[in-house]
Design a protein around this motif. Structure first.
Motif, PDB file in Angstrom:
ATOM      1  N   LEU A  48       0.657  -1.211   0.063  1.00 39.90           N
ATOM      2  CA  LEU A  48      -0.075   0.093  -0.059  1.00 39.90           C
ATOM      3  C   LEU A  48       0.803   1.407   0.071  1.00 39.90           C
ATOM      4  O   LEU A  48       0.484   2.134  -0.918  1.00 39.90           O
ATOM      5  N   ILE A  49       1.896   1.257   0.631  1.00 35.40           N
ATOM      6  CA  ILE A  49       2.756   2.310   1.060  1.00 35.40           C
ATOM      7  C   ILE A  49       3.455   2.496  -0.397  1.00 35.40           C
ATOM      8  O   ILE A  49       3.484   3.755  -1.011  1.00 35.40           O
ATOM      9  N   GLN A  50       3.863   1.435  -1.005  1.00 30.08           N
ATOM     10  CA  GLN A  50       4.429   1.759  -2.377  1.00 30.08           C
ATOM     11  C   GLN A  50       3.608   2.263  -3.263  1.00 30.08           C
ATOM     12  O   GLN A  50       3.945   2.942  -4.089  1.00 30.08           O
ATOM     13  N   ASP A  51       2.228   1.808  -3.485  1.00 28.14           N
ATOM     14  CA  ASP A  51       1.288   2.312  -4.255  1.00 28.14           C
ATOM     15  C   ASP A  51       1.023   3.795  -4.080  1.00 28.14           C
ATOM     16  O   ASP A  51       1.039   4.615  -5.043  1.00 28.14           O
ATOM     17  N   LEU A  52       1.033   4.240  -2.970  1.00 23.23           N
ATOM     18  CA  LEU A  52       0.788   5.695  -2.603  1.00 23.23           C
ATOM     19  C   LEU A  52       2.034   6.523  -2.817  1.00 23.23           C
ATOM     20  O   LEU A  52       1.947   7.607  -3.378  1.00 23.23           O
ATOM     21  N   PHE A  53       3.444   6.020  -2.691  1.00 20.39           N
ATOM     22  CA  PHE A  53       4.419   6.705  -3.243  1.00 20.39           C
ATOM     23  C   PHE A  53       4.273   6.625  -4.687  1.00 20.39           C
ATOM     24  O   PHE A  53       4.600   7.689  -5.408  1.00 20.39           O
ATOM     25  N   ALA A  54       4.038   5.376  -5.344  1.00 20.21           N
ATOM     26  CA  ALA A  54       4.075   5.653  -6.742  1.00 20.21           C
ATOM     27  C   ALA A  54       3.059   6.592  -7.428  1.00 20.21           C
ATOM     28  O   ALA A  54       3.082   7.230  -8.728  1.00 20.21           O
ATOM     29  N   ALA A  55       2.095   7.019  -6.612  1.00 20.14           N
ATOM     30  CA  ALA A  55       0.976   7.863  -7.015  1.00 20.14           C
ATOM     31  C   ALA A  55       1.565   9.364  -6.744  1.00 20.14           C
ATOM     32  O   ALA A  55       0.959  10.124  -6.967  1.00 20.14           O
ATOM     33  N   ILE A  83      -9.482  13.948  -0.687  1.00 18.79           N
ATOM     34  CA  ILE A  83      -9.942  14.679  -1.975  1.00 18.79           C
ATOM     35  C   ILE A  83      -9.014  15.317  -2.776  1.00 18.79           C
ATOM     36  O   ILE A  83      -8.872  15.096  -3.964  1.00 18.79           O
ATOM     37  N   ILE A  84      -8.156  16.042  -1.978  1.00 16.43           N
ATOM     38  CA  ILE A  84      -6.994  16.904  -2.639  1.00 16.43           C
ATOM     39  C   ILE A  84      -6.055  16.053  -3.401  1.00 16.43           C
ATOM     40  O   ILE A  84      -5.909  16.157  -4.821  1.00 16.43           O
ATOM     41  N   GLU A  85      -5.799  14.908  -2.602  1.00 15.24           N
ATOM     42  CA  GLU A  85      -4.703  13.993  -3.534  1.00 15.24           C
ATOM     43  C   GLU A  85      -5.375  13.546  -4.519  1.00 15.24           C
ATOM     44  O   GLU A  85      -4.300  13.124  -5.598  1.00 15.24           O
ATOM     45  N   ARG A  86      -6.546  12.732  -4.553  1.00 16.63           N
ATOM     46  CA  ARG A  86      -7.318  12.272  -5.615  1.00 16.63           C
ATOM     47  C   ARG A  86      -7.369  13.276  -7.083  1.00 16.63           C
ATOM     48  O   ARG A  86      -6.955  12.852  -8.045  1.00 16.63           O
TER      49      ARG A  86
ATOM     50  N   GLN B  94      -1.445   4.132 -15.892  1.00 19.86           N
ATOM     51  CA  GLN B  94      -2.044   2.994 -15.584  1.00 19.86           C
ATOM     52  C   GLN B  94      -2.138   3.036 -14.064  1.00 19.86           C
ATOM     53  O   GLN B  94      -2.975   2.957 -13.355  1.00 19.86           O
ATOM     54  N   ASP B  95      -0.696   3.259 -13.515  1.00 17.01           N
ATOM     55  CA  ASP B  95      -0.551   3.146 -12.131  1.00 17.01           C
ATOM     56  C   ASP B  95      -1.491   4.186 -11.291  1.00 17.01           C
ATOM     57  O   ASP B  95      -1.872   3.840 -10.341  1.00 17.01           O
ATOM     58  N   LEU B  96      -1.312   5.572 -11.846  1.00 16.26           N
ATOM     59  CA  LEU B  96      -2.042   6.528 -11.209  1.00 16.26           C
ATOM     60  C   LEU B  96      -3.436   6.090 -11.380  1.00 16.26           C
ATOM     61  O   LEU B  96      -3.944   6.528 -10.357  1.00 16.26           O
ATOM     62  N   ASN B  97      -3.930   5.551 -12.391  1.00 14.19           N
ATOM     63  CA  ASN B  97      -5.428   5.436 -12.369  1.00 14.19           C
ATOM     64  C   ASN B  97      -5.816   4.283 -11.476  1.00 14.19           C
ATOM     65  O   ASN B  97      -6.927   4.375 -10.729  1.00 14.19           O
ATOM     66  N   ARG B  98      -4.835   3.265 -10.918  1.00 21.04           N
ATOM     67  CA  ARG B  98      -5.141   2.346 -10.038  1.00 21.04           C
ATOM     68  C   ARG B  98      -5.220   3.071  -8.572  1.00 21.04           C
ATOM     69  O   ARG B  98      -6.137   3.087  -7.759  1.00 21.04           O
ATOM     70  N   ALA B  99      -4.150   3.970  -8.440  1.00 21.15           N
ATOM     71  CA  ALA B  99      -4.064   4.716  -7.088  1.00 21.15           C
ATOM     72  C   ALA B  99      -5.415   5.573  -7.120  1.00 21.15           C
ATOM     73  O   ALA B  99      -6.024   5.760  -5.952  1.00 21.15           O
ATOM     74  N   LYS B 100      -5.846   6.165  -7.979  1.00 22.29           N
ATOM     75  CA  LYS B 100      -7.072   7.180  -8.138  1.00 22.29           C
ATOM     76  C   LYS B 100      -7.986   6.427  -7.633  1.00 22.29           C
ATOM     77  O   LYS B 100      -9.185   6.825  -6.808  1.00 22.29           O
ATOM     78  N   LYS B 101      -8.338   5.334  -8.066  1.00 18.14           N
ATOM     79  CA  LYS B 101      -9.450   4.572  -7.916  1.00 18.14           C
ATOM     80  C   LYS B 101      -9.502   3.861  -6.474  1.00 18.14           C
ATOM     81  O   LYS B 101     -10.386   4.120  -5.972  1.00 18.14           O
ATOM     82  N   LYS B 102      -8.454   3.836  -5.982  1.00 13.50           N
ATOM     83  CA  LYS B 102      -8.225   3.268  -4.610  1.00 13.50           C
ATOM     84  C   LYS B 102      -8.704   4.218  -3.813  1.00 13.50           C
ATOM     85  O   LYS B 102      -9.502   4.220  -2.701  1.00 13.50           O
TER      86      LYS B 102
END
Lengths: 118, 118
Positions: A48-55, A83-86, B94-102
DNA sequence: CGTCACGTTGACGTCAGCTTCAGGTTAGCC
DNA sequence: GGCTAACCTGAAGCTGACGTCAACGTGACG
């Protein structure tokens, strides 16, 4: 699970995992000898941390949002931040799509006629 | 046009413009006194550089690709690099879309029922 | 001629997310 | 008891795209 195994499973370096702990992103129990001992859920947490970093979220932001992302419970401030981050991510996606389109055009034009022989 | 004006028009700092020159991303003529003097096309150039940076290309990559992006003429190696970068951008999207969805899911769940009163 | 915004180079600082290094400790097995 | 892999902390180094500061030169105006 000890740190080396978590590193191998998650694909994150040992040093990075210790860094996560420094940043309070990840907790660990300790053996009597002081070595880190992780529960199985740590693996999901690291991913999860990786995903958020990647974002593109900073560790500061991640540390603030991790509780509600993993528990689903949030304060109004957290919700606002979410919401800001999204929206930031959405804007970034727009940017990337523009750049991709631009490169795509260049690729088309170049392949069509102008490849220079070396 | 001098550097300050280009900076204001492009929204890029003076320091950044000099940095671009250091990195050979941007050229400038010089006045007899040694001050940088840019042609009007420099503005587009700077915007292009910004776009490519925003897309996550490094200055090294940008310096390699700028010639063909602006002229439409490329060597096979350049073309390959262009395709690599476009695909990298696509993957990133793709990565960002996944993170956004999450994050979107988290936001929905949180707003639905679990907002904690302070 | 003065003045003052604007320009110049060079060197060092910053931030984040690590990696690398040094020097020492622990765990598990024979 | 001894060996070795794996672990520990603390500190320093790295990368990239600039920001910041110092000390000085330029150029347009009156």
């Amino acid at each position: 699970m000890r740190i080396g195994q978590l590193a191998r499973r998650s694909g994150v370096s040992v040093r990075a995992l210790r860094y996560y702990e420094e940043q309070r992103l990840l907790e660990s129990a300790r053996t009597p000898g002081g070595q880190r001992d992780y529960p199985d859920e740590a693996l999901e947490r690291v991913q999860l941390i990786q995903d958020l970093f990647a974002a593109g979220l900073s560790s500061r932001t991640v540390v603030e949002l991790l509780p509600c992302v993993s528990t689903g419970v949030a304060t109004p401030a957290m919700l606002e931040q979410l919401i800001i981050e999204r929206d930031r991510i959405a804007a970034r996606i727009q940017d990337l799509n523009r750049a991709k389109k631009k490169l795509g055009h260049v690729i088309e034009n170049v392949t069509a006629a102008n490849v220079v022989q070396d």
